[in-house]
Design a protein around this motif. Structure first.
Motif, PDB file in Angstrom:
ATOM      1  N   ILE A 117     -72.336 -52.023 -33.382  1.00 63.37           N
ATOM      2  CA  ILE A 117     -72.588 -53.457 -33.260  1.00 63.37           C
ATOM      3  C   ILE A 117     -71.603 -54.228 -34.129  1.00 63.37           C
ATOM      4  O   ILE A 117     -71.072 -55.262 -33.709  1.00 63.37           O
ATOM      5  CB  ILE A 117     -74.046 -53.784 -33.639  1.00 63.37           C
ATOM      6  CG1 ILE A 117     -74.993 -53.161 -32.609  1.00 63.37           C
ATOM      7  CG2 ILE A 117     -74.273 -55.275 -33.738  1.00 63.37           C
ATOM      8  CD1 ILE A 117     -76.448 -53.174 -32.995  1.00 63.37           C
ATOM      9  N   ALA A 118     -71.331 -53.735 -35.319  1.00 61.87           N
ATOM     10  CA  ALA A 118     -70.387 -54.408 -36.217  1.00 61.87           C
ATOM     11  C   ALA A 118     -69.016 -54.524 -35.561  1.00 61.87           C
ATOM     12  O   ALA A 118     -68.390 -55.582 -35.591  1.00 61.87           O
ATOM     13  CB  ALA A 118     -70.290 -53.658 -37.538  1.00 61.87           C
ATOM     14  N   ARG A 119     -68.563 -53.453 -34.962  1.00 57.44           N
ATOM     15  CA  ARG A 119     -67.250 -53.450 -34.317  1.00 57.44           C
ATOM     16  C   ARG A 119     -67.236 -54.365 -33.091  1.00 57.44           C
ATOM     17  O   ARG A 119     -66.258 -55.054 -32.837  1.00 57.44           O
ATOM     18  CB  ARG A 119     -66.885 -52.025 -33.925  1.00 57.44           C
ATOM     19  CG  ARG A 119     -65.453 -51.861 -33.488  1.00 57.44           C
ATOM     20  CD  ARG A 119     -65.080 -50.401 -33.442  1.00 57.44           C
ATOM     21  NE  ARG A 119     -63.868 -50.196 -32.685  1.00 57.44           N
ATOM     22  CZ  ARG A 119     -63.491 -49.049 -32.179  1.00 57.44           C
ATOM     23  NH1 ARG A 119     -64.249 -47.976 -32.355  1.00 57.44           N
ATOM     24  NH2 ARG A 119     -62.392 -48.940 -31.503  1.00 57.44           N
ATOM     25  N   LEU A 120     -68.341 -54.368 -32.339  1.00 59.55           N
ATOM     26  CA  LEU A 120     -68.417 -55.219 -31.154  1.00 59.55           C
ATOM     27  C   LEU A 120     -68.537 -56.702 -31.527  1.00 59.55           C
ATOM     28  O   LEU A 120     -68.227 -57.565 -30.714  1.00 59.55           O
ATOM     29  CB  LEU A 120     -69.601 -54.795 -30.285  1.00 59.55           C
ATOM     30  CG  LEU A 120     -69.432 -53.455 -29.582  1.00 59.55           C
ATOM     31  CD1 LEU A 120     -70.761 -52.990 -28.997  1.00 59.55           C
ATOM     32  CD2 LEU A 120     -68.365 -53.552 -28.489  1.00 59.55           C
ATOM     33  N   SER A 121     -68.972 -56.987 -32.746  1.00 59.30           N
ATOM     34  CA  SER A 121     -69.132 -58.370 -33.204  1.00 59.30           C
ATOM     35  C   SER A 121     -67.829 -58.986 -33.715  1.00 59.30           C
ATOM     36  O   SER A 121     -67.739 -60.208 -33.874  1.00 59.30           O
ATOM     37  CB  SER A 121     -70.173 -58.435 -34.321  1.00 59.30           C
ATOM     38  OG  SER A 121     -71.413 -57.977 -33.867  1.00 59.30           O
ATOM     39  N   SER A 164     -76.650 -44.429 -28.818  1.00 58.57           N
ATOM     40  CA  SER A 164     -76.980 -43.227 -29.583  1.00 58.57           C
ATOM     41  C   SER A 164     -76.933 -43.601 -31.060  1.00 58.57           C
ATOM     42  O   SER A 164     -76.230 -44.522 -31.457  1.00 58.57           O
ATOM     43  CB  SER A 164     -75.996 -42.095 -29.275  1.00 58.57           C
ATOM     44  OG  SER A 164     -74.672 -42.498 -29.592  1.00 58.57           O
ATOM     45  N   ARG A 165     -77.721 -42.887 -31.847  1.00 60.52           N
ATOM     46  CA  ARG A 165     -77.769 -43.139 -33.279  1.00 60.52           C
ATOM     47  C   ARG A 165     -76.901 -42.122 -33.997  1.00 60.52           C
ATOM     48  O   ARG A 165     -77.000 -40.929 -33.750  1.00 60.52           O
ATOM     49  CB  ARG A 165     -79.202 -43.030 -33.798  1.00 60.52           C
ATOM     50  CG  ARG A 165     -80.177 -44.028 -33.246  1.00 60.52           C
ATOM     51  CD  ARG A 165     -80.059 -45.380 -33.809  1.00 60.52           C
ATOM     52  NE  ARG A 165     -80.435 -45.436 -35.217  1.00 60.52           N
ATOM     53  CZ  ARG A 165     -80.431 -46.546 -35.901  1.00 60.52           C
ATOM     54  NH1 ARG A 165     -80.110 -47.674 -35.330  1.00 60.52           N
ATOM     55  NH2 ARG A 165     -80.759 -46.543 -37.169  1.00 60.52           N
ATOM     56  N   ILE A 166     -76.069 -42.619 -34.873  1.00 58.63           N
ATOM     57  CA  ILE A 166     -75.275 -41.760 -35.749  1.00 58.63           C
ATOM     58  C   ILE A 166     -75.556 -42.252 -37.158  1.00 58.63           C
ATOM     59  O   ILE A 166     -75.083 -43.323 -37.560  1.00 58.63           O
ATOM     60  CB  ILE A 166     -73.771 -41.831 -35.411  1.00 58.63           C
ATOM     61  CG1 ILE A 166     -73.539 -41.351 -33.981  1.00 58.63           C
ATOM     62  CG2 ILE A 166     -72.964 -41.021 -36.420  1.00 58.63           C
ATOM     63  CD1 ILE A 166     -72.118 -41.457 -33.506  1.00 58.63           C
ATOM     64  N   GLY A 167     -76.389 -41.515 -37.841  1.00 57.78           N
ATOM     65  CA  GLY A 167     -76.846 -41.970 -39.154  1.00 57.78           C
ATOM     66  C   GLY A 167     -77.697 -43.216 -38.979  1.00 57.78           C
ATOM     67  O   GLY A 167     -78.619 -43.244 -38.185  1.00 57.78           O
ATOM     68  N   ARG A 168     -77.355 -44.265 -39.698  1.00 55.46           N
ATOM     69  CA  ARG A 168     -78.098 -45.519 -39.607  1.00 55.46           C
ATOM     70  C   ARG A 168     -77.502 -46.468 -38.577  1.00 55.46           C
ATOM     71  O   ARG A 168     -77.998 -47.566 -38.380  1.00 55.46           O
ATOM     72  CB  ARG A 168     -78.092 -46.206 -40.971  1.00 55.46           C
ATOM     73  CG  ARG A 168     -78.899 -45.447 -41.995  1.00 55.46           C
ATOM     74  CD  ARG A 168     -78.859 -46.064 -43.363  1.00 55.46           C
ATOM     75  NE  ARG A 168     -78.772 -47.522 -43.351  1.00 55.46           N
ATOM     76  CZ  ARG A 168     -78.546 -48.261 -44.415  1.00 55.46           C
ATOM     77  NH1 ARG A 168     -78.383 -47.684 -45.577  1.00 55.46           N
ATOM     78  NH2 ARG A 168     -78.481 -49.564 -44.335  1.00 55.46           N
ATOM     79  N   GLU A 169     -76.442 -46.053 -37.923  1.00 52.83           N
ATOM     80  CA  GLU A 169     -75.707 -46.938 -37.036  1.00 52.83           C
ATOM     81  C   GLU A 169     -75.946 -46.592 -35.567  1.00 52.83           C
ATOM     82  O   GLU A 169     -75.971 -45.425 -35.189  1.00 52.83           O
ATOM     83  CB  GLU A 169     -74.211 -46.808 -37.350  1.00 52.83           C
ATOM     84  CG  GLU A 169     -73.372 -47.932 -36.856  1.00 52.83           C
ATOM     85  CD  GLU A 169     -71.979 -47.862 -37.452  1.00 52.83           C
ATOM     86  OE1 GLU A 169     -71.254 -46.898 -37.114  1.00 52.83           O
ATOM     87  OE2 GLU A 169     -71.640 -48.739 -38.258  1.00 52.83           O
TER      88      GLU A 169
END
Length: 116
Positions: free
Chosen positions: A44-48, A74-79
């Motif tokens: 989401i951070a990268r898409l923002s 998909s979840r990778i850690g908390r992201e």
């Protein structure tokens, strides 16, 4: 002749074609799909980045795309990582091609009727 309401979307995990076209009807969601079209999963951070939207707004748009079967998460850690699902886009394209064929066939029949 095939039935465009059922055939194109039969093999896609999307709940129904209306959800796909509704999701595609928003510029922000189209922009997100374009960012994902490279094939890499993105957060989401990268898409923002380069967007006037908050992460919360991007998340809401991604949820609509996910519900329509256009992206997978998909979840990778908390992201959360989002990936484009090209089969859903291909199914929408096939659906539109089938509808166009039906309209083309109807046009031919109408012209034949008018010319009689």
């Amino acid at each position: 002749m095939s039935n465009p309401e059922t055939n194109s979307f039969a093999s896609v995990s999307s709940p129904n074609p209306a959800l796909v076209f509704s999701a595609l009807g928003d510029r922000t969601r189209l922009s997100l799909l374009r960012k994902l079209s490279g094939g890499d999963s993105q957060s989401i951070a990268r898409l923002s980045v380069d967007s006037n939207l908050t992460r919360q707004a991007v998340t809401k748009h991604l949820k609509v795309l996910e519900d329509a079967g256009l992206v997978a998460v998909s979840r990778i850690g908390r992201e959360s990582q989002y990936t484009l699902q090209p089969k859903a886009i291909a199914a929408a394209r096939c659906y539109l091609e089938e509808v166009a064929q039906l309209w083309g066939d109807a046009r031919v029949r109408l012209l034949a009727f008018v010319e009689e």
